[in-house]
Design a protein around this motif. Structure first.
Motif, PDB file in Angstrom:
ATOM      1  N   MET A  58       0.732  -1.367   0.059  1.00 26.68           N
ATOM      2  CA  MET A  58       0.014  -0.014  -0.097  1.00 26.68           C
ATOM      3  C   MET A  58       0.939   1.321  -0.146  1.00 26.68           C
ATOM      4  N   THR A  59       2.120   1.197   0.070  1.00 24.06           N
ATOM      5  CA  THR A  59       2.941   2.297   0.124  1.00 24.06           C
ATOM      6  C   THR A  59       3.961   2.288  -1.286  1.00 24.06           C
ATOM      7  N   THR A  60       3.490   1.293  -2.027  1.00 18.05           N
ATOM      8  CA  THR A  60       4.640   1.119  -3.424  1.00 18.05           C
ATOM      9  C   THR A  60       4.442   2.186  -4.184  1.00 18.05           C
ATOM     10  N   GLY A  61       5.130   3.116  -4.666  1.00 15.90           N
ATOM     11  CA  GLY A  61       4.748   4.062  -5.652  1.00 15.90           C
ATOM     12  C   GLY A  61       5.235   3.628  -6.985  1.00 15.90           C
ATOM     13  N   TYR A  62       5.287   4.488  -7.987  1.00 18.39           N
ATOM     14  CA  TYR A  62       5.585   4.054  -9.497  1.00 18.39           C
ATOM     15  C   TYR A  62       7.058   3.606  -9.700  1.00 18.39           C
ATOM     16  N   ASP A  63       8.142   4.344  -9.212  1.00 11.40           N
ATOM     17  CA  ASP A  63       9.381   4.066  -9.529  1.00 11.40           C
ATOM     18  C   ASP A  63       9.710   2.915  -8.604  1.00 11.40           C
ATOM     19  N   GLU A  64       9.224   2.733  -7.457  1.00 15.15           N
ATOM     20  CA  GLU A  64       9.752   1.664  -6.517  1.00 15.15           C
ATOM     21  C   GLU A  64       9.195   0.281  -7.157  1.00 15.15           C
ATOM     22  N   GLY A  65       8.127   0.418  -7.688  1.00 18.68           N
ATOM     23  CA  GLY A  65       7.357  -0.711  -8.342  1.00 18.68           C
ATOM     24  C   GLY A  65       8.087  -1.314  -9.397  1.00 18.68           C
ATOM     25  N   ILE A  66       8.670  -0.540 -10.183  1.00 21.49           N
ATOM     26  CA  ILE A  66       9.297  -0.800 -11.535  1.00 21.49           C
ATOM     27  C   ILE A  66      10.917  -1.378 -10.789  1.00 21.49           C
ATOM     28  N   ARG A  67      11.322  -0.796  -9.804  1.00 20.15           N
ATOM     29  CA  ARG A  67      12.433  -1.240  -9.212  1.00 20.15           C
ATOM     30  C   ARG A  67      12.312  -2.572  -8.701  1.00 20.15           C
ATOM     31  N   LEU A  68      11.279  -2.825  -8.046  1.00 17.83           N
ATOM     32  CA  LEU A  68      11.052  -4.332  -7.242  1.00 17.83           C
ATOM     33  C   LEU A  68      11.280  -5.370  -8.699  1.00 17.83           C
ATOM     34  N   PHE A  69      10.519  -5.053  -9.678  1.00 10.66           N
ATOM     35  CA  PHE A  69      10.542  -6.003 -10.832  1.00 10.66           C
ATOM     36  C   PHE A  69      11.668  -6.300 -11.388  1.00 10.66           C
ATOM     37  N   LYS A  70      12.533  -5.004 -11.671  1.00  9.97           N
ATOM     38  CA  LYS A  70      13.892  -5.124 -12.198  1.00  9.97           C
ATOM     39  C   LYS A  70      14.805  -5.918 -11.375  1.00  9.97           C
ATOM     40  N   GLU A  71      14.908  -5.655 -10.064  1.00 11.33           N
ATOM     41  CA  GLU A  71      15.758  -6.338  -9.094  1.00 11.33           C
ATOM     42  C   GLU A  71      15.454  -7.746  -8.636  1.00 11.33           C
ATOM     43  N   GLY A  72      14.344  -8.379  -9.696  1.00 10.65           N
ATOM     44  CA  GLY A  72      14.043  -9.701  -9.113  1.00 10.65           C
ATOM     45  C   GLY A  72      13.172  -9.985  -7.924  1.00 10.65           C
ATOM     46  N   LYS A  73      12.628  -8.970  -7.318  1.00  6.60           N
ATOM     47  CA  LYS A  73      11.995  -9.488  -6.243  1.00  6.60           C
ATOM     48  C   LYS A  73      10.243  -9.760  -6.313  1.00  6.60           C
ATOM     49  N   VAL A  74       9.958  -9.487  -7.584  1.00  6.36           N
ATOM     50  CA  VAL A  74       8.536  -9.849  -7.793  1.00  6.36           C
ATOM     51  C   VAL A  74       8.551 -10.600  -9.243  1.00  6.36           C
ATOM     52  N   ALA A  75       7.848 -11.608  -9.554  1.00  5.33           N
ATOM     53  CA  ALA A  75       7.879 -12.134 -10.911  1.00  5.33           C
ATOM     54  C   ALA A  75       7.031 -11.715 -11.990  1.00  5.33           C
ATOM     55  N   MET A  76       6.092 -10.689 -11.446  1.00  3.60           N
ATOM     56  CA  MET A  76       5.256 -10.007 -12.456  1.00  3.60           C
ATOM     57  C   MET A  76       4.956  -8.405 -12.132  1.00  3.60           C
ATOM     58  N   ALA A  77       4.570  -7.935 -13.041  1.00  3.29           N
ATOM     59  CA  ALA A  77       4.029  -6.377 -12.952  1.00  3.29           C
ATOM     60  C   ALA A  77       3.181  -6.087 -13.946  1.00  3.29           C
ATOM     61  N   PHE A  78       1.991  -5.303 -13.326  1.00  4.55           N
ATOM     62  CA  PHE A  78       1.063  -4.820 -14.477  1.00  4.55           C
ATOM     63  C   PHE A  78       1.617  -3.378 -14.612  1.00  4.55           C
ATOM     64  N   GLU A  79       1.933  -3.124 -16.093  1.00  3.94           N
ATOM     65  CA  GLU A  79       2.497  -2.058 -16.299  1.00  3.94           C
ATOM     66  C   GLU A  79       2.068  -1.542 -17.850  1.00  3.94           C
ATOM     67  N   GLY A  80       2.381  -0.452 -18.423  1.00  2.00           N
ATOM     68  CA  GLY A  80       2.109  -0.088 -19.563  1.00  2.00           C
ATOM     69  C   GLY A  80       3.072   0.016 -20.587  1.00  2.00           C
ATOM     70  N   SER A  81       2.759   0.234 -21.871  1.00  2.00           N
ATOM     71  CA  SER A  81       3.811   0.059 -23.078  1.00  2.00           C
ATOM     72  C   SER A  81       4.751   1.261 -22.727  1.00  2.00           C
ATOM     73  N   TRP A  82       4.188   2.284 -22.143  1.00  2.00           N
ATOM     74  CA  TRP A  82       4.911   3.664 -22.071  1.00  2.00           C
ATOM     75  C   TRP A  82       6.162   3.243 -21.082  1.00  2.00           C
ATOM     76  N   SER A  83       6.345   2.160 -20.375  1.00  2.00           N
ATOM     77  CA  SER A  83       7.479   1.742 -19.449  1.00  2.00           C
ATOM     78  C   SER A  83       8.365   0.783 -20.082  1.00  2.00           C
ATOM     79  N   ALA A  84       8.175   0.557 -21.283  1.00  2.00           N
ATOM     80  CA  ALA A  84       8.917  -0.596 -21.861  1.00  2.00           C
ATOM     81  C   ALA A  84      10.352  -0.400 -21.741  1.00  2.00           C
ATOM     82  N   GLY A  85      10.996   0.872 -21.956  1.00  2.82           N
ATOM     83  CA  GLY A  85      12.283   0.889 -21.846  1.00  2.82           C
ATOM     84  C   GLY A  85      12.771   0.487 -20.438  1.00  2.82           C
ATOM     85  N   SER A  86      12.145   0.833 -19.339  1.00  3.70           N
ATOM     86  CA  SER A  86      12.537   0.482 -18.039  1.00  3.70           C
ATOM     87  C   SER A  86      12.461  -1.025 -17.875  1.00  3.70           C
TER      88      SER A  86
END
Length: 433
Positions: free
Chosen positions: A260-288
Motif C-alpha cells: 500500500m506504500t509502493t509508488g511508481y518508481d519503486e514498483g518498477i525497481r522491485l520487478f527489475k531487481e527480481g523481487k517480484v515475478a510479474m508487474a502490471f505496467e503499460g507500454s510506456w514503461s517498456a524502456g525501463s
C-alpha cells in the motif's frame, strides 16, 4: 585670437560637439535595437505529466530553445495521481500554462469546446498522428484538442526465469488460471506480482482498466454513450467483481510486503531487481521494464476474463499534449510541433513506446516485444480504452480513493461499485461529457 573670434569658436565648437554626441547617440540607439529585441524572449510554461521521464523533458526543452533562441520553455512537472487534478486548479484560477499534458477524455474535450484548449487540426503534428487515434482527440464540436504521447496498451510483464523455476510452462488465459500461476510462484518461493497501492494511477491503468474491459466493455457495446448520458448501470455484481479481484490478489499473499506504500518508481525497481515475478505496467514503461535486467522479460495480455470468455485487452491513446489559448499560443504551438518531431525521438530513447505518428515511426526506438504485442492486441475483436479516457474526470480521481479503500478493507467491493455508479451518473448530470 581675439575675444570675439574665440567666443565664436567656443560657441559653435560646443554646438558641433553636441551634434556629434547626438548623432553618436542616434547610432547607439539603432545599434541597441537588435540587442533589446534579442533580450525580449518569449517564455512559455509547460506543465507536463512525466513521472518516469523528467530528464528527457528538460532535454527536449533545452534542445528546442537552442533551435528557437527567441523562446524559453519553463518546464513544470505535474504531481499527484492524475493529470486532471493538476489542470483543474489552473483552469479555476485562470493561471493556465501555455503547453500542458492532457488525457484523451471528455474533460479535456470540453475544455477545447469552451475555448480553453487550442484547436490543433492545422498543425503538422495533428496531420501526422495515426488516423485511428484522432477520434480519441476530437471534441464533440470537432476540435482536435491534443496530440497523443504514444499508443497506450497495458500488459503484464513477467520474469521468464522465475516462471521456468516455478515450473510454469503455459501463460494464463483467464483469471482463474492467473490465480493458479500466482499460487505456483508463491510455492516456489517467489512473490508473484507487484501491486502499486501507493500509486493508484497504476492500479487504475492495471487491474481496474482490465476489469472494466472484461466486466463492462465486453458486455455492452454502447457503454460509452450510456456513460455519457447517465444510463450506464455500474451498481452491479460485475462491477463489484472489478474491485473484488483487485483485493483478492493481496488477500492471498501474492503481492510484495507494504504494497500500500509502493509508488511508481519503486514498483518498477522491485520487478527489475527480481523481487517480484510479474508487474502490471503499460507500454510506456517498456524502456525501463525490458532493459538492464539480469533476466529475460516476457509480456502477456492481462487475463482478467472469465473462463471460456474472450479476453478484452486495453488499447488506446496515451496521455498527450495540448496548447492553451494564451497570449503565447504561437510559441507554444511551435513547441508542440517540436515535441511531436525531434522531441519525440528524445523521449523514445527512454520510453521505447509505440509511436503515434506516421513519419517518425520507423526512426523512433521501439522494442520488438512491444511492437509485436501491440500488433497482436489490435487484432482482437473488442478492445477497451485506458481508464483515464473512459471515466469522467472527477470520477478518475474518485476511483483512486475507492480502490485504496477496498484494498484497506474500509469498504466492500459492492459498496465501491455503488459509489462508482453514483459518481459517473453525477458527472453525466453535470454535463462533463
Amino acid at each position: 585670437m581675439g575675444r570675439a573670434k574665440f567666443f565664436w569658436w567656443w560657441r559653435y565648437g560646443l554646438t558641433g560637439l553636441a551634434c556629434l554626441f547626438f548623432l553618436s547617440g542616434c547610432h547607439a540607439h539603432k545599434d541597441a535595437t537588435p540587442r533589446t529585441t534579442a533580450a525580449a524572449r518569449t517564455t512559455i510554461t509547460a506543465l507536463v505529466w512525466a513521472p518516469d521521464w523528467p530528464q528527457e523533458m528538460l532535454q527536449i526543452a533545452a534542445e528546442f530553445s537552442k533551435l528557437n533562441p527567441d523562446v524559453r520553455v519553463d518546464v513544470q512537472f505535474m504531481i499527484g495521481n492524475s493529470v486532471e487534478e493538476n489542470i483543474k486548479p489552473r483552469v479555476a484560477g485562470g493561471t493556465l500554462p501555455d503547453f500542458v499534458s492532457v488525457n484523451p477524455n471528455a474533460y479535456a474535450a470540453e475544455l477545447a469546446d469552451q475555448g480553453v484548449l487550442a484547436d490543433l487540426r492545422g498543425t503538422s503534428a495533428w496531420n501526422n498522428m495515426l488516423t485511428p487515434l484522432k477520434a480519441d482527440w476530437t471534441s464533440r464540436r470537432g476540435k482536435g484538442f491534443g496530440i497523443s504521447g504514444g499508443v497506450a496498451t497495458t500488459m503484464i510483464y513477467y520474469n521468464r526465469e522465475m516462471f521456468a523455476k516455478a515450473g510454469i510452462t503455459q501463460l494464463p488465459t483467464d483469471f482463474y488460471a492467473f490465480l493458479r500461476v500466482c499460487a505456483q510462484l508463491k510455492r516456489a518461493g517467489f512473490t508473484p506480482i507487484m501491486w502499486s497501492g501507493g500509486f493508484p494511477n497504476m492500479l487504475g491503468n492495471g487491474p481496474f482498466a482490465s476489469g472494466f474491459a472484461n466486466d463492462v466493455v465486453a458486455n455492452d457495446a454502447d457503454w460509452r454513450n450510456k456513460m455519457a448520458d447517465g444510463t450506464l448501470n455500474l451498481d452491479t455484481p460485475a462491477v463489484a467483481d472489478i474491485f473484488a479481484k483487485m483485493a483478492l490478489i493481496p488477500e492471498r499473499g501474492y503481492v510484495q510486503p507494504a504494497f500500500m506504500t509502493t509508488g511508481y518508481d519503486e514498483g518498477i525497481r522491485l520487478f527489475k531487481e527480481g523481487k517480484v515475478a510479474m508487474a502490471f505496467e503499460g507500454s510506456w514503461s517498456a524502456g525501463s521494464m525490458l532493459h538492464g535486467n539480469a533476466f529475460q522479460t516476457g509480456v502477456f495480455v492481462p487475463p482478467w476474463n472469465a473462463r471460456g470468455a474472450q479476453v478484452v485487452p486495453v488499447l488506446g491513446s496515451e496521455t498527450g499534449f495540448a496548447v492553451c489559448e494564451t497570449p503565447r499560443k504561437a510559441a507554444a504551438l511551435r513547441f508542440l510541433e517540436f515535441m511531436a518531431g525531434k522531441g519525440f525521438l528524445i523521449l523514445q530513447k527512454k520510453r521505447h513506446n509505440i509511436s503515434p505518428f506516421r513519419e517518425n515511426a520507423g526512426t523512433a526506438v521501439s522494442d520488438p516485444v512491444i511492437v509485436d504485442y501491440t500488433n497482436a492486441v489490435r487484432r482482437y475483436p473488442v478492445t477497451a480504452s485506458p481508464y483515464y479516457s473512459s471515466l469522467p474526470s472527477n470520477t478518475i480521481e474518485y476511483v483512486h480513493g475507492l480502490m485504496q479503500d477496498v484494498l484497506l478493507h474500509k469498504i466492500t467491493p459492492a459498496l465501491a461499485a455503488k459509489r462508482l455508479d453514483q459518481s459517473v451518473k453525477n458527472e453525466a448530470n453535470m454535463h462533463y461529457k
